[in-house]
Design an enzyme around this catalytic site. Sequence first.
Site, PDB file in Angstrom:
ATOM      1  N   HIS A 175      46.017  42.472  38.815  1.00 24.82           N
ATOM      2  CA  HIS A 175      45.169  41.567  38.042  1.00 24.82           C
ATOM      3  C   HIS A 175      45.601  41.571  36.574  1.00 24.82           C
ATOM      4  O   HIS A 175      45.738  40.510  35.955  1.00 24.82           O
ATOM      5  CB  HIS A 175      43.709  42.025  38.158  1.00 24.82           C
ATOM      6  CG  HIS A 175      42.758  41.173  37.365  1.00 24.82           C
ATOM      7  ND1 HIS A 175      41.987  40.198  37.933  1.00 24.82           N
ATOM      8  CD2 HIS A 175      42.494  41.129  36.037  1.00 24.82           C
ATOM      9  CE1 HIS A 175      41.275  39.601  36.989  1.00 24.82           C
ATOM     10  NE2 HIS A 175      41.562  40.148  35.832  1.00 24.82           N
ATOM     11  N   VAL A 220      48.703  39.654  35.670  1.00 24.96           N
ATOM     12  CA  VAL A 220      48.451  38.217  35.496  1.00 24.96           C
ATOM     13  C   VAL A 220      47.790  37.972  34.146  1.00 24.96           C
ATOM     14  O   VAL A 220      48.195  37.110  33.372  1.00 24.96           O
ATOM     15  CB  VAL A 220      47.540  37.668  36.613  1.00 24.96           C
ATOM     16  CG1 VAL A 220      47.451  36.158  36.514  1.00 24.96           C
ATOM     17  CG2 VAL A 220      48.047  38.076  37.978  1.00 24.96           C
ATOM     18  N   GLU A 221      46.775  38.785  33.863  1.00 21.11           N
ATOM     19  CA  GLU A 221      46.015  38.593  32.631  1.00 21.11           C
ATOM     20  C   GLU A 221      46.881  38.816  31.400  1.00 21.11           C
ATOM     21  O   GLU A 221      46.720  38.154  30.386  1.00 21.11           O
ATOM     22  CB  GLU A 221      44.811  39.543  32.601  1.00 21.11           C
ATOM     23  CG  GLU A 221      44.084  39.504  31.261  1.00 21.11           C
ATOM     24  CD  GLU A 221      42.578  39.465  31.393  1.00 21.11           C
ATOM     25  OE1 GLU A 221      42.071  40.097  32.310  1.00 21.11           O
ATOM     26  OE2 GLU A 221      41.946  38.788  30.561  1.00 21.11           O
ATOM     27  N   HIS A 222      47.804  39.753  31.471  1.00 23.33           N
ATOM     28  CA  HIS A 222      48.654  40.039  30.310  1.00 23.33           C
ATOM     29  C   HIS A 222      49.744  39.002  30.119  1.00 23.33           C
ATOM     30  O   HIS A 222      50.637  39.178  29.314  1.00 23.33           O
ATOM     31  CB  HIS A 222      49.266  41.446  30.423  1.00 23.33           C
ATOM     32  CG  HIS A 222      48.247  42.538  30.292  1.00 23.33           C
ATOM     33  ND1 HIS A 222      48.485  43.846  30.653  1.00 23.33           N
ATOM     34  CD2 HIS A 222      46.974  42.513  29.831  1.00 23.33           C
ATOM     35  CE1 HIS A 222      47.399  44.569  30.432  1.00 23.33           C
ATOM     36  NE2 HIS A 222      46.479  43.790  29.940  1.00 23.33           N
ATOM     37  N   GLY A 223      49.684  37.945  30.884  1.00 18.63           N
ATOM     38  CA  GLY A 223      50.590  36.831  30.617  1.00 18.63           C
ATOM     39  C   GLY A 223      51.818  36.825  31.489  1.00 18.63           C
ATOM     40  O   GLY A 223      52.754  36.086  31.233  1.00 18.63           O
TER      41      GLY A 223
END
Lengths: 409, 375
Positions: free
Chosen positions: A253, A256-259
């Site tokens: 997750h 994804v969130e960290h780009g």
Amino acid sequence: MDFAVEDSPEQSAFRVEVRGWLAKNVPASIEHPADAVDLSFEQYQMRRALGRGLGERGWLYPTMPTEYGGGDLPVEKTFILYDEMARIGLSLPPYYDAGGRMAAPTILVWGNDEHKKRFLPPICRGEVRTWQLLSEPSAGSDLAGVKTTAIRDGDAYVVNGQKVFVGSAHGADYSWTIVVTDPKGERHKNLSWLMIPMDLPGISVVPMDLLTAGGEGASGCGVKNSVFFDDVRVPAENLVGGENNGWRVATTHLEVEHGGVGRLADRRIVYEFIDWCRERRDGHAIVDDPAARSELVEMFVEAEITRLFALRNHWLSHTDQPRSYEGAQYSLRRKLSGLDMAEKMLRIAGPYVLTKDERWGPLRGAVEYFQRDAITALHPGATTDIQRVVISRRIGIGRREREKAGVLR
Amino acid sequence: MDLSLDDTQKLIQESARDFVRSDCNRDVLLALDRKPGGMMDGLWQKMAGLGWTGMALPEEFGGTGNSMTDVAVLFEELGTGPVPLPLFSSAILGARTLLETATDAQKKAWLPEVASGDRVLALAVTEAQYGWRPEQIRLTARKDGADYRLTGSKLFVHDAAGATDLLVLVRAESGAGLSLLRVAARAPGVAVRTLDGFLTGISEVTFEDVRVAGDDLVGTAGRAWEGLRRAMLPAIPVLCAYKVGGCKAVFDMSVEYSRERSQFGQPIGRFQRVQDHVIHIVNYLDAARWTTYEALWKLDSGVDAACSVHMAKSVASESYMRACDFGHEVHAGIGVVREYGLTLHTKMSRSLYHLLGAPKLHRKYMESALGLVPA
């Protein structure tokens, strides 16, 4: 190498198709306020309807597999969709949907068949929208330190606790939530992820009063909330990725969130601000000043570097290549350069940038919003300090061995 | 979109890596560094033998007509050495300059020898009033019958020491425009003096009443600057790719050192302050890399590349220098021991900072390219 988003005949036909479809299906009355807090419920509904229309064609989540309601489209066509949405001032999806953006790729990696069949199609078709619930009052950067508990009781998990900085305006259908399933368990081995239906009894959502809620323009959240869970019974089958295996799921997750997936949106505000500085008002243009010109060039260079990092990440993730530090590197760059650009705008253009006044505020309030949002944007997804920690680990000089992210699409 | 190297480029990369590893390792480079102005005996022939001297020239002049991206892939690897740059000065900057300025007869006479490596070019542009703008060129060639006479000097000329031919930018006697003269490096009256200090491969070239035959006027009198600009446009990102290689080497050294060096009972890479230095290096590396390769792609695909080229030059020059600075922060004492090898890069990053224009100049050009300069 080929940096072009150049259309082949097939892609060109696709672009014509997309543009034609959008022309027919985007309502003329759709508004584009600088700050998403100004989006009315009606405007939100228009965006959701548009999302469902896109979803029917597999265009809402174009890279997700078709069997789960995605489009299974190649990277070039995805580009075209992002591009055509951006051209009319919208993002893809055209509303805040953290579940789709971050939970869906994670569920694709960690969910069982039943999870994928149940959760992914409604997200990809735009029938539901989802939030992600991670931060708590006492667990921000230290995500593994969350305290919200989910204790197994028969066929359900009973959830108690508080999440903060959650979601957006106008509610959600599901919340992708990290919880403690083994309060006595060892750190990193006590966590799980639940997909929580938001209409269950015992959930209350309270808006927070923030400088901004984050996100640019039409893709912004509007508001962020506190969410309270009070003996909420969540069906046990909504636990995804295995009980107490949540930290491994979190790694995917967070990638994804960290780009890591590489968003393609460029920083329109910079290019628009440069144009605004070239305009002549009362015989005077900001670019008449050599010092302003050199700062504008600096801003342009920073925006371009950030754009190129995003482009590289997008290419890496959509060609299934291994990635290490690149996601966090992009995110860190975007945050720090945003703050720097906000300062340059203030210096170059004066106090005009601080007002959204209809007469005096540049770019219909977008610059004023950027002045605030550049500050808010420093923390979502991980503070700049945490991002440096992530980069170091991925480079292989940190405290722990390089962590491998799950395969993402 | 595809940001990977193609098969040709992978082969180029592999053979260049092999060359740096076996023929141009740290000991060789340190030895070269200790004899300023020394010709790269043997190495030059080897590079020519690999076909590198002809890569940026079309087949009709004995070259292989590679794309600029192909050439850049080679130079990125050479930059990891850092292998000294006569190859850039002759086979890229010099060759492209002749290609853009010389007459057909001159191209036929000179370029095949440049492609084979027998003729080695160096471009002499800048002077004591240092700068890369045309108005800063003062050296004037005096007409003498069919010939020219040249007296004066060029300063901070790169790779003149090993060159056979100097391409000297001069003011035409009439004062209108700039001309380019080909001057044999061994011609009577020409003196190349390599400058000593915190720089590498840079000389002062003086001309004492040097006779230059009329046939050695390159192309048309007074028209050299336009051709030179057209030559610099593709040459600049190749130089940038070399700096990308330099950043990469400094990054690799710093990562390795921060893993191996132990203080306070643990590898220094575990200290977040040290990590910050390494993060700066990787950010400079990647900023230089992607601005450079996008500019190259634009050049190779015939898109207007000017703004990207200026940006790449500005970003890569600063990146290489600062990557070295942060490399020194990571390495502390051992970093300044010449034998260790980091200072080869530090010195190179300074030496190349101004070549073909400093970042400040290229940002000025960007102001025009972005339409910021009021009409």
